[in-house]
Motif scaffolding. Structure first.
Motif, PDB file in Angstrom:
ATOM      1  N   PHE A 141       0.836  -1.206   0.000  1.00 42.87           N
ATOM      2  CA  PHE A 141       0.000   0.000   0.000  1.00 42.87           C
ATOM      3  C   PHE A 141       0.878   1.268   0.000  1.00 42.87           C
ATOM      4  CE2 PHE A 141      -1.817  -3.288   2.886  1.00 42.87           C
ATOM      5  CZ  PHE A 141      -2.818  -3.763   2.053  1.00 42.87           C
ATOM      6  N   PRO A 142       1.713   1.453  -1.017  1.00 40.99           N
ATOM      7  CA  PRO A 142       2.647   2.589  -0.998  1.00 40.99           C
ATOM      8  C   PRO A 142       1.967   3.955  -1.080  1.00 40.99           C
ATOM      9  CG  PRO A 142       2.674   1.527  -3.145  1.00 40.99           C
ATOM     10  CD  PRO A 142       1.850   0.649  -2.246  1.00 40.99           C
ATOM     11  N   ARG A 143       0.772   4.006  -1.609  1.00 41.31           N
ATOM     12  CA  ARG A 143       0.064   5.290  -1.682  1.00 41.31           C
ATOM     13  C   ARG A 143      -0.557   5.673  -0.348  1.00 41.31           C
ATOM     14  NH1 ARG A 143      -0.085   7.107  -6.813  1.00 41.31           N
ATOM     15  NH2 ARG A 143       0.346   5.558  -8.459  1.00 41.31           N
ATOM     16  N   THR A 144      -0.609   4.717   0.576  1.00 40.45           N
ATOM     17  CA  THR A 144      -1.104   4.994   1.931  1.00 40.45           C
ATOM     18  C   THR A 144       0.053   5.205   2.889  1.00 40.45           C
ATOM     19  OG1 THR A 144      -3.075   3.643   1.535  1.00 40.45           O
ATOM     20  CG2 THR A 144      -2.516   4.133   3.831  1.00 40.45           C
ATOM     21  N   PHE A 145       1.036   4.313   2.828  1.00 43.01           N
ATOM     22  CA  PHE A 145       2.205   4.384   3.701  1.00 43.01           C
ATOM     23  C   PHE A 145       3.437   4.634   2.841  1.00 43.01           C
ATOM     24  CE2 PHE A 145      -0.760   1.174   5.538  1.00 43.01           C
ATOM     25  CZ  PHE A 145      -1.222   1.943   6.597  1.00 43.01           C
ATOM     26  N   GLY A 146       3.746   5.902   2.624  1.00 43.17           N
ATOM     27  CA  GLY A 146       4.818   6.252   1.702  1.00 43.17           C
ATOM     28  C   GLY A 146       6.181   6.391   2.332  1.00 43.17           C
ATOM     29  N   GLN A 147       6.258   6.230   3.660  1.00 40.75           N
ATOM     30  CA  GLN A 147       7.534   6.338   4.359  1.00 40.75           C
ATOM     31  C   GLN A 147       7.670   5.163   5.322  1.00 40.75           C
ATOM     32  OE1 GLN A 147       6.989  10.281   6.046  1.00 40.75           O
ATOM     33  NE2 GLN A 147       8.220  11.190   4.427  1.00 40.75           N
ATOM     34  N   LEU A 148       8.882   4.634   5.426  1.00 44.21           N
ATOM     35  CA  LEU A 148       9.126   3.460   6.264  1.00 44.21           C
ATOM     36  C   LEU A 148      10.419   3.622   7.043  1.00 44.21           C
ATOM     37  CD1 LEU A 148       8.428   0.635   3.627  1.00 44.21           C
ATOM     38  CD2 LEU A 148       6.804   1.557   5.299  1.00 44.21           C
ATOM     39  N   ILE A 149      10.397   3.170   8.306  1.00 45.71           N
ATOM     40  CA  ILE A 149      11.608   3.016   9.116  1.00 45.71           C
ATOM     41  C   ILE A 149      11.677   1.553   9.520  1.00 45.71           C
ATOM     42  CG2 ILE A 149      12.819   3.625  11.243  1.00 45.71           C
ATOM     43  CD1 ILE A 149      11.429   6.350  11.142  1.00 45.71           C
ATOM     44  N   LEU A 150      12.667   0.845   9.007  1.00 51.56           N
ATOM     45  CA  LEU A 150      12.817  -0.585   9.273  1.00 51.56           C
ATOM     46  C   LEU A 150      14.048  -0.797  10.140  1.00 51.56           C
ATOM     47  CD1 LEU A 150      12.266  -1.869   5.609  1.00 51.56           C
ATOM     48  CD2 LEU A 150      10.528  -1.399   7.356  1.00 51.56           C
ATOM     49  N   GLN A 151      13.838  -1.298  11.349  1.00 50.34           N
ATOM     50  CA  GLN A 151      14.939  -1.581  12.258  1.00 50.34           C
ATOM     51  C   GLN A 151      15.083  -3.097  12.387  1.00 50.34           C
ATOM     52  OE1 GLN A 151      13.611   1.052  15.661  1.00 50.34           O
ATOM     53  NE2 GLN A 151      15.639   1.924  15.341  1.00 50.34           N
ATOM     54  N   SER A 152      16.149  -3.625  11.806  1.00 48.86           N
ATOM     55  CA  SER A 152      16.443  -5.066  11.847  1.00 48.86           C
ATOM     56  C   SER A 152      15.236  -5.910  11.475  1.00 48.86           C
ATOM     57  CB  SER A 152      16.927  -5.463  13.255  1.00 48.86           C
ATOM     58  OG  SER A 152      17.913  -4.589  13.736  1.00 48.86           O
ATOM     59  N   PRO A 153      14.620  -5.629  10.326  1.00 51.14           N
ATOM     60  CA  PRO A 153      13.406  -6.372   9.984  1.00 51.14           C
ATOM     61  C   PRO A 153      13.673  -7.844   9.702  1.00 51.14           C
ATOM     62  CG  PRO A 153      14.156  -5.090   8.103  1.00 51.14           C
ATOM     63  CD  PRO A 153      14.994  -4.662   9.287  1.00 51.14           C
ATOM     64  N   PHE A 154      12.711  -8.673  10.051  1.00 47.70           N
ATOM     65  CA  PHE A 154      12.723 -10.089   9.664  1.00 47.70           C
ATOM     66  C   PHE A 154      12.511 -10.152   8.154  1.00 47.70           C
ATOM     67  CE2 PHE A 154       9.848 -13.706   8.672  1.00 47.70           C
ATOM     68  CZ  PHE A 154      10.732 -14.745   8.888  1.00 47.70           C
ATOM     69  N   ILE A 155      13.351 -10.901   7.465  1.00 52.67           N
ATOM     70  CA  ILE A 155      13.269 -11.012   6.009  1.00 52.67           C
ATOM     71  C   ILE A 155      13.105 -12.485   5.634  1.00 52.67           C
ATOM     72  CG2 ILE A 155      14.437 -10.563   3.809  1.00 52.67           C
ATOM     73  CD1 ILE A 155      13.651  -8.052   5.384  1.00 52.67           C
ATOM     74  N   ASP A 156      12.108 -12.764   4.792  1.00 57.73           N
ATOM     75  CA  ASP A 156      11.885 -14.134   4.335  1.00 57.73           C
ATOM     76  C   ASP A 156      11.638 -14.121   2.823  1.00 57.73           C
ATOM     77  OD1 ASP A 156       9.294 -13.163   4.062  1.00 57.73           O
ATOM     78  OD2 ASP A 156       8.361 -14.997   4.811  1.00 57.73           O
ATOM     79  N   PRO A 157      11.578 -15.286   2.186  1.00 62.36           N
ATOM     80  CA  PRO A 157      11.366 -15.329   0.734  1.00 62.36           C
ATOM     81  C   PRO A 157      10.082 -14.640   0.286  1.00 62.36           C
ATOM     82  CG  PRO A 157      12.156 -17.453   1.511  1.00 62.36           C
ATOM     83  CD  PRO A 157      11.869 -16.635   2.732  1.00 62.36           C
ATOM     84  N   LYS A 158       9.040 -14.658   1.117  1.00 62.70           N
ATOM     85  CA  LYS A 158       7.775 -14.047   0.715  1.00 62.70           C
ATOM     86  C   LYS A 158       7.912 -12.540   0.527  1.00 62.70           C
ATOM     87  CE  LYS A 158       4.673 -17.475   2.789  1.00 62.70           C
ATOM     88  NZ  LYS A 158       3.561 -17.735   3.755  1.00 62.70           N
ATOM     89  N   VAL A 159       8.595 -11.881   1.453  1.00 61.89           N
ATOM     90  CA  VAL A 159       8.735 -10.432   1.309  1.00 61.89           C
ATOM     91  C   VAL A 159       9.714 -10.100   0.192  1.00 61.89           C
ATOM     92  CG1 VAL A 159      10.640  -9.972   2.927  1.00 61.89           C
ATOM     93  CG2 VAL A 159       8.820  -8.292   2.649  1.00 61.89           C
ATOM     94  N   LEU A 160      10.691 -10.977  -0.062  1.00 60.95           N
ATOM     95  CA  LEU A 160      11.608 -10.750  -1.186  1.00 60.95           C
ATOM     96  C   LEU A 160      10.869 -10.897  -2.518  1.00 60.95           C
ATOM     97  CD1 LEU A 160      14.854 -12.539   0.039  1.00 60.95           C
ATOM     98  CD2 LEU A 160      14.429 -10.086  -0.105  1.00 60.95           C
ATOM     99  N   ASP A 161       9.953 -11.857  -2.613  1.00 64.13           N
ATOM    100  CA  ASP A 161       9.137 -11.997  -3.822  1.00 64.13           C
ATOM    101  C   ASP A 161       8.288 -10.748  -4.036  1.00 64.13           C
ATOM    102  OD1 ASP A 161      10.144 -14.494  -4.369  1.00 64.13           O
ATOM    103  OD2 ASP A 161       8.459 -15.586  -3.476  1.00 64.13           O
ATOM    104  N   LEU A 162       7.738 -10.217  -2.945  1.00 63.68           N
ATOM    105  CA  LEU A 162       6.952  -8.989  -3.025  1.00 63.68           C
ATOM    106  C   LEU A 162       7.824  -7.833  -3.497  1.00 63.68           C
ATOM    107  CD1 LEU A 162       4.098  -7.858  -2.427  1.00 63.68           C
ATOM    108  CD2 LEU A 162       4.868  -7.405  -0.093  1.00 63.68           C
TER     109      LEU A 162
END
Length: 240
Positions: A141-162
């Protein structure tokens, strides 16, 4: 007089989650309903307020004029399994939580606060699994949440595919950080490596042309380290 904002508790009735969702709301010093404010939305809200000292850090940076005044909304959960079920991609409440984030929370914020309606007016912040769900929301939803602060996020294949299928980078501004000692974090479920997948994520982001900053801080997968990392993160997003 002390230069401090105020914090109040609110509750949002979520039909998607079928529960009352507690919210912690920080109003900046000299808050007025006549002015529009950007909004920072924190996953693990109580932890960011208590362990991360998010509100007091915002007070200090606003007073020093390093950042513009902002409203902060911390989303609470019931901890333990409830957090996992909402944030983790395999959680039983994950899909419902995404619907809550996209369909229920933004209209509530726009109704209750004088905010900027564009995606650039709403920023998500999260650590670990909270960083994961924030990244998923931003990519979905980039048009709703256009800014992000990611601190040590969990990363898995699903989010990489996204990530690989995402094409709206011009809509995003993103701060991303991870600790240099997070390659052997001893969690309750065993030793985990957050550093390597976050470096992979950083390489992917760096290959795109958008407003992105990646930093590695001296530290581990701990609140004491994320708290110190809040200063550069907030400055990057909200610098005057």
């Amino acid at each position: 007089m002390p230069f401090k904002g105020t914090i109040e508790e609110q509750t949002l009735n979520s039909k998607e989650l079928n529960e009352q969702v507690p919210l912690l709301v920080y109003y900046p010093p000299s808050f007025t309903t006549l002015k529009k404010y950007p909004v920072l939305i924190a996953q693990d809200g109580p932890d960011y307020f208590q362990l991360g000292r998010l509100a007091s850090t915002a007070d200090e940076l606003i007073q020093s004029q390093d950042i513009e005044p902002l409203v902060i909304i911390g989303i609470a959960h019931q901890r333990g399994e409830d957090r996992h079920e909402k944030y983790h991609p395999n959680g039983s409440k994950h899909a419902a939580y995404l619907r809550f984030m996209s369909k229920e929370l933004p209209p509530y914020i726009n109704q209750e606060f004088n905010t900027f309606l564009l995606g650039s007016g709403m920023c998500l912040i999260g650590d670990s699994l909270g960083g994961y769900i924030s990244l998923v929301c931003g990519l979905t939803f980039p048009r709703t949440f256009g800014q992000l602060i990611l601190q040590s996020p969990f990363i898995d294949p699903k989010v990489l595919d996204l990530l690989y299928s995402f094409s709206g980078y011009e809509l995003l501004k993103l701060y991303h950080a991870v600790g240099t000692k997070e390659d052997d974090f001893e969690s309750p479920s065993g030793v985990k490596d957050f550093l390597t997948p976050n470096r992979q994520l950083a390489r992917e982001f760096a290959s795109k042309r958008f407003d992105y900053r990646y930093e590695e801080f001296e530290g581990n997968h701990l609140w004491s380290d994320w708290q110190k990392n809040l200063v550069p993160a907030l400055k990057f997003i909200y610098s005057k």
